[in-house]
Design a protein around this motif. Structure first.
Motif, PDB file in Angstrom:
ATOM      1  N   GLY A 369      38.157  34.471  16.393  1.00  0.00           N
ATOM      2  CA  GLY A 369      36.733  34.707  16.176  1.00  0.00           C
ATOM      3  C   GLY A 369      35.876  33.743  16.975  1.00  0.00           C
ATOM      4  O   GLY A 369      36.341  32.852  17.683  1.00  0.00           O
ATOM      5  N   GLY A 370      34.571  33.921  16.856  1.00  0.00           N
ATOM      6  CA  GLY A 370      33.623  33.016  17.491  1.00  0.00           C
ATOM      7  C   GLY A 370      33.645  33.090  19.006  1.00  0.00           C
ATOM      8  O   GLY A 370      33.729  34.167  19.611  1.00  0.00           O
ATOM      9  N   GLY A 371      33.606  31.925  19.634  1.00  0.00           N
ATOM     10  CA  GLY A 371      33.556  31.867  21.086  1.00  0.00           C
ATOM     11  C   GLY A 371      34.822  32.346  21.753  1.00  0.00           C
ATOM     12  O   GLY A 371      34.796  32.771  22.916  1.00  0.00           O
ATOM     13  N   ARG A 372      35.948  32.320  21.013  1.00  0.00           N
ATOM     14  CA  ARG A 372      37.193  32.775  21.628  1.00  0.00           C
ATOM     15  C   ARG A 372      37.154  34.270  21.923  1.00  0.00           C
ATOM     16  O   ARG A 372      37.728  34.737  22.912  1.00  0.00           O
ATOM     17  CB  ARG A 372      38.361  32.434  20.716  1.00  0.00           C
ATOM     18  N   THR A 373      36.474  35.044  21.066  1.00  0.00           N
ATOM     19  CA  THR A 373      36.326  36.471  21.341  1.00  0.00           C
ATOM     20  C   THR A 373      35.533  36.688  22.626  1.00  0.00           C
ATOM     21  O   THR A 373      35.868  37.546  23.453  1.00  0.00           O
ATOM     22  CB  THR A 373      35.624  37.167  20.161  1.00  0.00           C
ATOM     23  N   GLY A 374      34.463  35.914  22.804  1.00  0.00           N
ATOM     24  CA  GLY A 374      33.695  36.004  24.052  1.00  0.00           C
ATOM     25  C   GLY A 374      34.529  35.636  25.256  1.00  0.00           C
ATOM     26  O   GLY A 374      34.421  36.272  26.321  1.00  0.00           O
ATOM     27  N   ASN A 375      35.400  34.648  25.100  1.00  0.00           N
ATOM     28  CA  ASN A 375      36.283  34.277  26.212  1.00  0.00           C
ATOM     29  C   ASN A 375      37.237  35.407  26.561  1.00  0.00           C
ATOM     30  O   ASN A 375      37.522  35.678  27.738  1.00  0.00           O
ATOM     31  CB  ASN A 375      37.076  33.023  25.849  1.00  0.00           C
ATOM     32  N   LEU A 376      37.752  36.089  25.529  1.00  0.00           N
ATOM     33  CA  LEU A 376      38.664  37.193  25.784  1.00  0.00           C
ATOM     34  C   LEU A 376      37.965  38.330  26.517  1.00  0.00           C
ATOM     35  O   LEU A 376      38.510  38.898  27.473  1.00  0.00           O
ATOM     36  CB  LEU A 376      39.250  37.693  24.462  1.00  0.00           C
ATOM     37  N   VAL A 377      36.756  38.664  26.073  1.00  0.00           N
ATOM     38  CA  VAL A 377      36.023  39.749  26.726  1.00  0.00           C
ATOM     39  C   VAL A 377      35.677  39.363  28.170  1.00  0.00           C
ATOM     40  O   VAL A 377      35.845  40.156  29.107  1.00  0.00           O
ATOM     41  CB  VAL A 377      34.759  40.088  25.925  1.00  0.00           C
ATOM     42  N   PHE A 378      35.215  38.124  28.346  1.00  0.00           N
ATOM     43  CA  PHE A 378      34.818  37.658  29.672  1.00  0.00           C
ATOM     44  C   PHE A 378      36.010  37.627  30.628  1.00  0.00           C
ATOM     45  O   PHE A 378      35.970  38.162  31.749  1.00  0.00           O
ATOM     46  CB  PHE A 378      34.191  36.273  29.540  1.00  0.00           C
ATOM     47  N   GLY A 379      37.112  37.013  30.178  1.00  0.00           N
ATOM     48  CA  GLY A 379      38.285  36.922  31.039  1.00  0.00           C
ATOM     49  C   GLY A 379      38.910  38.268  31.314  1.00  0.00           C
ATOM     50  O   GLY A 379      39.370  38.537  32.434  1.00  0.00           O
ATOM     51  N   SER A 380      38.938  39.170  30.305  1.00  0.00           N
ATOM     52  CA  SER A 380      39.525  40.496  30.506  1.00  0.00           C
ATOM     53  C   SER A 380      38.703  41.314  31.491  1.00  0.00           C
ATOM     54  O   SER A 380      39.261  42.008  32.356  1.00  0.00           O
ATOM     55  CB  SER A 380      39.632  41.226  29.164  1.00  0.00           C
ATOM     56  N   ALA A 381      37.370  41.246  31.373  1.00  0.00           N
ATOM     57  CA  ALA A 381      36.516  42.019  32.274  1.00  0.00           C
ATOM     58  C   ALA A 381      36.704  41.560  33.719  1.00  0.00           C
ATOM     59  O   ALA A 381      36.833  42.383  34.646  1.00  0.00           O
ATOM     60  CB  ALA A 381      35.053  41.885  31.844  1.00  0.00           C
ATOM     61  N   LEU A 382      36.734  40.251  33.949  1.00  0.00           N
ATOM     62  CA  LEU A 382      36.917  39.759  35.313  1.00  0.00           C
ATOM     63  C   LEU A 382      38.307  40.064  35.842  1.00  0.00           C
ATOM     64  O   LEU A 382      38.487  40.359  37.034  1.00  0.00           O
ATOM     65  CB  LEU A 382      36.650  38.256  35.359  1.00  0.00           C
ATOM     66  N   THR A 383      39.318  39.998  34.975  1.00  0.00           N
ATOM     67  CA  THR A 383      40.677  40.316  35.419  1.00  0.00           C
ATOM     68  C   THR A 383      40.805  41.780  35.808  1.00  0.00           C
ATOM     69  O   THR A 383      41.426  42.113  36.824  1.00  0.00           O
ATOM     70  CB  THR A 383      41.680  39.962  34.319  1.00  0.00           C
ATOM     71  N   VAL A 384      40.209  42.678  35.002  1.00  0.00           N
ATOM     72  CA  VAL A 384      40.245  44.097  35.332  1.00  0.00           C
ATOM     73  C   VAL A 384      39.500  44.357  36.646  1.00  0.00           C
ATOM     74  O   VAL A 384      39.962  45.121  37.504  1.00  0.00           O
ATOM     75  CB  VAL A 384      39.645  44.930  34.187  1.00  0.00           C
ATOM     76  N   ALA A 385      38.333  43.699  36.809  1.00  0.00           N
ATOM     77  CA  ALA A 385      37.587  43.861  38.060  1.00  0.00           C
ATOM     78  C   ALA A 385      38.392  43.366  39.245  1.00  0.00           C
ATOM     79  O   ALA A 385      38.366  43.968  40.333  1.00  0.00           O
ATOM     80  CB  ALA A 385      36.255  43.117  37.961  1.00  0.00           C
ATOM     81  N   LEU A 386      39.144  42.278  39.057  1.00  0.00           N
ATOM     82  CA  LEU A 386      39.980  41.758  40.141  1.00  0.00           C
ATOM     83  C   LEU A 386      41.095  42.731  40.488  1.00  0.00           C
ATOM     84  O   LEU A 386      41.365  42.999  41.659  1.00  0.00           O
ATOM     85  CB  LEU A 386      40.558  40.404  39.740  1.00  0.00           C
ATOM     86  N   VAL A 387      41.748  43.287  39.467  1.00  0.00           N
ATOM     87  CA  VAL A 387      42.849  44.229  39.706  1.00  0.00           C
ATOM     88  C   VAL A 387      42.343  45.483  40.418  1.00  0.00           C
ATOM     89  O   VAL A 387      43.014  46.034  41.294  1.00  0.00           O
ATOM     90  CB  VAL A 387      43.531  44.579  38.374  1.00  0.00           C
ATOM     91  N   VAL A 388      41.139  45.933  40.060  1.00  0.00           N
ATOM     92  CA  VAL A 388      40.591  47.133  40.685  1.00  0.00           C
ATOM     93  C   VAL A 388      40.153  46.852  42.117  1.00  0.00           C
ATOM     94  O   VAL A 388      40.346  47.675  43.023  1.00  0.00           O
ATOM     95  CB  VAL A 388      39.414  47.678  39.849  1.00  0.00           C
ATOM     96  N   TYR A 389      39.576  45.677  42.357  1.00  0.00           N
ATOM     97  CA  TYR A 389      39.005  45.391  43.676  1.00  0.00           C
ATOM     98  C   TYR A 389      40.038  44.883  44.677  1.00  0.00           C
ATOM     99  O   TYR A 389      39.892  45.080  45.885  1.00  0.00           O
ATOM    100  CB  TYR A 389      37.896  44.348  43.531  1.00  0.00           C
ATOM    101  N   LEU A 390      41.096  44.246  44.192  1.00  0.00           N
ATOM    102  CA  LEU A 390      42.042  43.603  45.105  1.00  0.00           C
ATOM    103  C   LEU A 390      42.698  44.582  46.082  1.00  0.00           C
ATOM    104  O   LEU A 390      42.837  44.260  47.267  1.00  0.00           O
ATOM    105  CB  LEU A 390      43.114  42.863  44.290  1.00  0.00           C
ATOM    106  N   PRO A 391      43.128  45.795  45.674  1.00  0.00           N
ATOM    107  CA  PRO A 391      43.705  46.721  46.672  1.00  0.00           C
ATOM    108  C   PRO A 391      42.737  47.098  47.782  1.00  0.00           C
ATOM    109  O   PRO A 391      43.134  47.185  48.947  1.00  0.00           O
ATOM    110  CB  PRO A 391      44.091  47.938  45.818  1.00  0.00           C
ATOM    111  N   PHE A 392      41.451  47.320  47.441  1.00  0.00           N
ATOM    112  CA  PHE A 392      40.472  47.634  48.480  1.00  0.00           C
ATOM    113  C   PHE A 392      40.300  46.459  49.438  1.00  0.00           C
ATOM    114  O   PHE A 392      40.178  46.636  50.645  1.00  0.00           O
ATOM    115  CB  PHE A 392      39.137  47.995  47.832  1.00  0.00           C
ATOM    116  N   TRP A 393      40.292  45.245  48.901  1.00  0.00           N
ATOM    117  CA  TRP A 393      40.123  44.058  49.744  1.00  0.00           C
ATOM    118  C   TRP A 393      41.319  43.873  50.675  1.00  0.00           C
ATOM    119  O   TRP A 393      41.164  43.564  51.865  1.00  0.00           O
ATOM    120  CB  TRP A 393      39.947  42.842  48.858  1.00  0.00           C
ATOM    121  N   LEU A 394      42.533  44.088  50.142  1.00  0.00           N
ATOM    122  CA  LEU A 394      43.716  43.968  50.984  1.00  0.00           C
ATOM    123  C   LEU A 394      43.738  45.049  52.056  1.00  0.00           C
ATOM    124  O   LEU A 394      44.162  44.807  53.202  1.00  0.00           O
ATOM    125  CB  LEU A 394      44.976  44.064  50.116  1.00  0.00           C
TER     126      LEU A 394
END
Length: 400
Positions: A369-394
């Motif tokens: 709970g608390g700030g850890r939930t925000g960390n999970l959402v923040f880190g998951s969103a950036l990780t998904v964006a990285l996985v989606v964008y990395l093939p185009f960048w390569l």
């Protein structure tokens, strides 16, 4: 022969390079010539009739009779600090320097010597350079004030980088205390992100200032001449695509740093807290104890004399085996139990390891709970964006 044909013959026999031929002028330019504010590259060596002429910045023109030139020479010396020391020299019959021009000239110097009727250029890697002849000159291969301007630009970029790092740390300090130990990770990430952002902003500011100076130079020039299409300083589509690609690399780097690392750290701390809670809930023993909140005050020695306050919370209790235990209180999801300097509380400890203990009220909190939930959402969103964008960048990197 008609008059028109005679005129055409005289026009065709005119020499463009001073060597008695109608071909291109015999000319040598640096491998990476420096441009002025109008996009021109004035630095060059040229054969004009019986003269070897060197052109430099500031309308410099150095004339040397071809009869006085024995050969050309170039040198390259590595240095421990800074870039290598290299340049081109014009040598007389006694092997002395008549003219010296800094920079790299090695790509076409052999072809130039062959066209000018000079022997193979000499080369030196070690030792001292050739002696100077009477009337020795240096060719100005860079505009006046280029070195102070470069130093000023470097100092400006470093200052912006420092300000970016300080701004990142300031923003990280605004995070709530519920983030717990992850705040230290955010401090490091914010510092790195601020430094990267400062470097990008500083570099773009220097680039914009340079473009503004070039625009002013073209605006106030008296002759009204403009650089040719080949030497134009306007940003080409290829250069703009390269700039966007570099910016994309910075974005990918930021995603790579913030996304997976924050997600991994949050999951690691959350799993540890969850294991602690489950262990104490199923195997813990409840006893009465005390919670000590020791406050440490530190005074800084700086100009502002800020006061720092740190809380060191410890648990003190006696086990069922009459063992006195003094241990640090764990922070579950960044929360700690403290109601003053000294307070009574029910403490749950692990019989196998009494130092593993927590206040019973802490076991009611959720480790996610608390700030850890925000960390999970923040880190998951950036990780998904990285996985989606990395093939185009390569794919773009391979296409280049």
């Amino acid at each position: 022969m008609s008059g028109r044909q005679a005129k055409k013959g005289r026009r065709g026999s005119r020499s463009h390079g001073g060597g008695g031929s109608d071909r291109e002028p015999i000319e040598l330019r640096p491998d990476e010539p420096i441009r002025d504010l109008l996009g021109r590259t004035p630095v060059r060596l040229r054969i004009e009739g019986d003269l070897l002429v060197g052109y430099g910045f500031g309308h410099q023109r150095v004339e040397i009779p071809r009869s006085s030139v024995k050969s050309l020479g170039y040198y390259y010396k590595a240095r421990y600090r800074g870039g290598p020391r290299r340049g081109l020299v014009v040598l007389d019959g006694e092997g002395r320097m008549l003219l010296r021009a800094k920079g790299s000239w090695t790509k076409k110097v052999f072809a130039f010597s062959a066209k000018a009727g000079l022997p193979t250029p000499q080369h030196r890697d070690e030792g001292r350079l050739w002696r100077r002849a009477k009337g020795y000159r240096r060719l100005r291969t860079a505009p006046r004030g280029a070195e102070p301007a470069t130093a000023l630009g470097v100092v400006f970029v470093l200052a912006v980088v420092m300000l970016g790092g300080m701004a990142g740390l300031f923003l990280a300090r605004l995070l709530p205390a519920s983030f717990g130990a992850v705040r230290l990770l955010f401090y490091g990430l914010a510092l790195i992100g601020g430094i990267i952002a400062g470097a990008v902003v500083g570099g773009q500011a220097v680039k914009c200032a340079t473009e503004a100076l070039k625009w002013m130079a073209r605006l106030v020039t008296r002759s009204g001449e403009r650089p040719s299409a080949a030497a134009s300083t306007r940003t080409s589509p290829r250069r703009s695509r390269r700039t966007r690609s570099e910016f994309a690399q910075v974005v990918v780097l930021a995603l790579l740093i913030f996304g997976p690392i924050v997600l991994a750290a949050t999951l690691s701390n959350g799993i540890q807290d969850e294991r602690l809670i489950n262990r104490l809930r199923h195997h813990g023993v409840r006893v009465s104890g005390q919670v000590w909140d020791q406050v440490a005050v530190s005074n800084s020695t700086g100009h502002r004399r800020d006061v720092g306050v740190e809380h060191h919370i410890h648990l003190q209790f006696v086990t069922n085996g009459n063992r006195l235990v003094w241990t640090a209180e764990p922070a579950i999801d960044g929360h700690r139990y403290s109601k003053g300097p000294l307070s009574d509380a029910t403490i749950v400890y692990d019989p196998a390891n009494p130092e593993t203990a927590a206040v019973a009220q802490q076991l009611r909190w959720s480790p996610w709970g608390g700030g850890r939930t925000g960390n999970l959402v923040f880190g998951s969103a950036l990780t998904v964006a990285l996985v989606v964008y990395l093939p185009f960048w390569l794919r773009r990197r391979r296409a280049r």
